[in-house]
Design a protein around this motif. Structure first.
Motif, short mmCIF file in Angstrom:
data_model
loop_
_atom_site.label_atom_id
_atom_site.label_comp_id
_atom_site.label_asym_id
_atom_site.label_seq_id
_atom_site.Cartn_x
_atom_site.Cartn_y
_atom_site.Cartn_z
N GLU A 86 0.74 -1.24 -0.04
CA GLU A 86 -0.20 -0.11 0.11
C GLU A 86 0.81 1.26 0.04
O GLU A 86 0.58 2.20 -0.87
CB GLU A 86 -1.01 0.02 1.03
CG GLU A 86 -2.14 -0.93 1.18
CD GLU A 86 -2.98 -0.96 2.54
OE1 GLU A 86 -3.89 -1.13 2.52
OE2 GLU A 86 -2.30 -0.68 3.55
N ASP A 87 1.97 1.08 0.77
CA ASP A 87 2.72 2.47 1.14
C ASP A 87 3.61 2.66 -0.37
O ASP A 87 3.70 3.75 -0.52
CB ASP A 87 3.56 2.29 2.18
CG ASP A 87 3.13 2.31 3.53
OD1 ASP A 87 1.92 2.79 3.41
OD2 ASP A 87 3.54 1.85 4.50
N THR A 88 4.06 1.65 -1.05
CA THR A 88 4.69 1.69 -2.03
C THR A 88 4.14 2.25 -3.32
O THR A 88 4.38 3.12 -4.03
CB THR A 88 5.52 0.35 -2.57
OG1 THR A 88 6.28 -0.12 -1.48
CG2 THR A 88 6.40 0.48 -3.77
N LEU A 89 2.83 1.70 -3.79
CA LEU A 89 1.93 2.20 -4.86
C LEU A 89 0.84 2.97 -4.60
O LEU A 89 0.21 3.28 -5.39
CB LEU A 89 1.51 0.96 -5.52
CG LEU A 89 2.66 0.02 -5.87
CD1 LEU A 89 1.81 -1.21 -6.56
CD2 LEU A 89 3.54 0.48 -6.93
N ASP A 92 -5.13 7.23 -6.19
CA ASP A 92 -5.09 8.42 -6.88
C ASP A 92 -5.47 8.10 -8.40
O ASP A 92 -5.20 8.86 -9.39
CB ASP A 92 -3.70 8.82 -6.93
CG ASP A 92 -2.47 7.87 -7.30
OD1 ASP A 92 -2.86 6.79 -7.92
OD2 ASP A 92 -1.34 7.98 -7.28
N GLY A 93 -6.04 6.83 -8.52
CA GLY A 93 -6.51 6.48 -9.83
C GLY A 93 -5.48 6.32 -10.93
O GLY A 93 -5.64 6.05 -12.12
N LYS A 94 -4.13 5.91 -10.51
CA LYS A 94 -3.15 5.79 -11.35
C LYS A 94 -3.08 4.65 -11.74
O LYS A 94 -2.49 4.11 -13.10
CB LYS A 94 -1.89 6.04 -10.73
CG LYS A 94 -0.43 6.15 -11.49
CD LYS A 94 0.61 6.64 -10.51
CE LYS A 94 1.85 6.25 -11.50
NZ LYS A 94 2.99 6.73 -10.65
N PHE A 95 -3.60 3.45 -11.44
CA PHE A 95 -3.86 2.03 -11.60
C PHE A 95 -5.01 1.62 -11.56
O PHE A 95 -5.71 1.98 -10.94
CB PHE A 95 -2.82 1.20 -10.63
CG PHE A 95 -1.18 1.57 -10.55
CD1 PHE A 95 -0.39 1.23 -11.48
CD2 PHE A 95 -0.63 2.21 -9.32
CE1 PHE A 95 0.97 1.70 -11.36
CE2 PHE A 95 0.55 2.75 -9.18
CZ PHE A 95 1.48 2.28 -10.22
N ASN A 96 -5.09 0.63 -12.22
CA ASN A 96 -6.57 -0.30 -12.11
C ASN A 96 -6.07 -1.20 -10.88
O ASN A 96 -5.14 -1.38 -10.15
CB ASN A 96 -6.62 -1.27 -13.26
CG ASN A 96 -7.11 -0.26 -14.57
OD1 ASN A 96 -7.79 0.58 -14.22
ND2 ASN A 96 -6.85 -0.80 -15.67
N ASP A 97 -7.36 -2.05 -10.64
CA ASP A 97 -7.07 -2.97 -9.22
C ASP A 97 -6.00 -3.93 -9.54
O ASP A 97 -5.98 -4.39 -10.27
CB ASP A 97 -8.58 -3.66 -9.22
CG ASP A 97 -9.52 -2.40 -8.72
OD1 ASP A 97 -9.10 -1.34 -8.59
OD2 ASP A 97 -10.55 -2.76 -8.74
N LYS A 132 -3.42 0.45 -17.26
CA LYS A 132 -4.11 1.48 -17.58
C LYS A 132 -3.52 2.46 -18.48
O LYS A 132 -2.39 3.03 -17.90
CB LYS A 132 -4.53 2.28 -16.11
CG LYS A 132 -5.63 3.53 -16.18
CD LYS A 132 -5.81 3.93 -15.15
CE LYS A 132 -7.07 4.64 -15.00
NZ LYS A 132 -7.78 4.83 -13.77
N PHE A 133 -3.94 2.60 -19.77
CA PHE A 133 -3.21 3.47 -20.80
C PHE A 133 -3.19 5.00 -20.60
O PHE A 133 -3.97 5.37 -19.97
CB PHE A 133 -3.97 3.10 -22.19
CG PHE A 133 -3.67 1.81 -22.76
CD1 PHE A 133 -2.71 1.39 -23.46
CD2 PHE A 133 -4.98 0.91 -22.55
CE1 PHE A 133 -2.41 0.30 -23.90
CE2 PHE A 133 -4.68 -0.31 -23.17
CZ PHE A 133 -3.58 -0.70 -23.71
N LYS A 134 -2.07 5.42 -20.80
CA LYS A 134 -1.81 6.94 -20.43
C LYS A 134 -1.98 7.58 -21.63
O LYS A 134 -2.42 8.87 -21.41
CB LYS A 134 -0.43 6.99 -20.15
CG LYS A 134 0.00 6.05 -18.77
CD LYS A 134 -0.58 6.33 -17.82
CE LYS A 134 -0.24 5.74 -16.52
NZ LYS A 134 -0.99 4.48 -16.15
N THR A 135 -1.75 7.28 -22.86
CA THR A 135 -2.17 8.47 -24.06
C THR A 135 -3.58 8.16 -24.47
O THR A 135 -4.22 7.09 -24.54
CB THR A 135 -0.99 7.93 -25.31
OG1 THR A 135 -1.19 6.64 -25.67
CG2 THR A 135 0.36 8.10 -24.87
N LYS A 136 -4.28 9.48 -24.82
CA LYS A 136 -5.36 9.58 -25.11
C LYS A 136 -5.67 8.52 -26.31
O LYS A 136 -6.84 8.05 -26.35
CB LYS A 136 -5.62 10.74 -25.53
CG LYS A 136 -6.99 11.27 -25.76
CD LYS A 136 -7.68 10.97 -24.41
CE LYS A 136 -9.04 11.87 -24.48
NZ LYS A 136 -10.10 11.44 -23.31
#
Length: 158
Positions: free
Chosen positions: A70-73, A91-96, A126-130
């Motif tokens: 939890e602390d790392t990611l 923060d929504g950076k990753f999927n589950d 989770k893709f980053k580019t639009k």
């Protein structure tokens, strides 16, 4: 000139996405490794160390692993059902993330207890580019997964 710019963006976007995918795989791998070390140090049954047995308290191992992960990611535990723990991104950076634990206890040739811990952490990327986010929403291709599998052998030597 406009055609060159459009063609360059078509070529560069997937390359940027591949770099992001590689970076996140490395991040996941190091998060799992660090969480394994933290859990190992705190979950060994101290009373048995005198006899050189490496028996692990599985519940404490999962708890300490989850805390370090939890602390790392920057994720939180959403479901803890025994040998499988699900984490959600704060923060929504990753999927589950789904992390599965398997503990195998055996004895070595000297009669000492040795514990093998198998960990399998997975998440849909989770893709980053639009452009690739739009392609994913359209359902164009299969899912890309972040996977980190580790086998950790715990033993005590004199």
């Amino acid at each position: 000139m406009i055609l060159v710019v459009i063609m360059a963006s078509i070529v560069i976007q997937p390359l940027v996405e591949l770099a992001n995918l590689f970076r996140e795989k490395v991040t996941l791998g190091s998060a799992v490794s660090n969480a394994l070390r933290a859990a190992r140090d705190r979950s060994l049954e101290v009373e048995l160390l005198r006899g050189l047995d490496a028996r692990v308290d599985e519940e404490r191992f999962r708890d300490y692993f989850a805390d370090a992960f939890e602390d790392t990611l920057n994720v939180s535990v959403s479901d803890d059902s025994g040998d499988e723990v699900t984490f959600i991104s704060n923060d929504g950076k990753f999927n589950d993330f789904t992390v599965r634990f398997a503990f195998v206890e055996s004895t070595d040739l000297n009669g000492r207890v040795v514990t093998q811990v198998n960990i399998d952490a997975r998440s849909a990327y989770k893709f980053k580019t639009k452009a690739l986010q739009l392609a994913e929403e359209a359902g164009s291709s299969g899912e890309v997964e972040l996977i980190s599998e580790r086998t950790y052998l715990l033993s005590v030597r004199n």
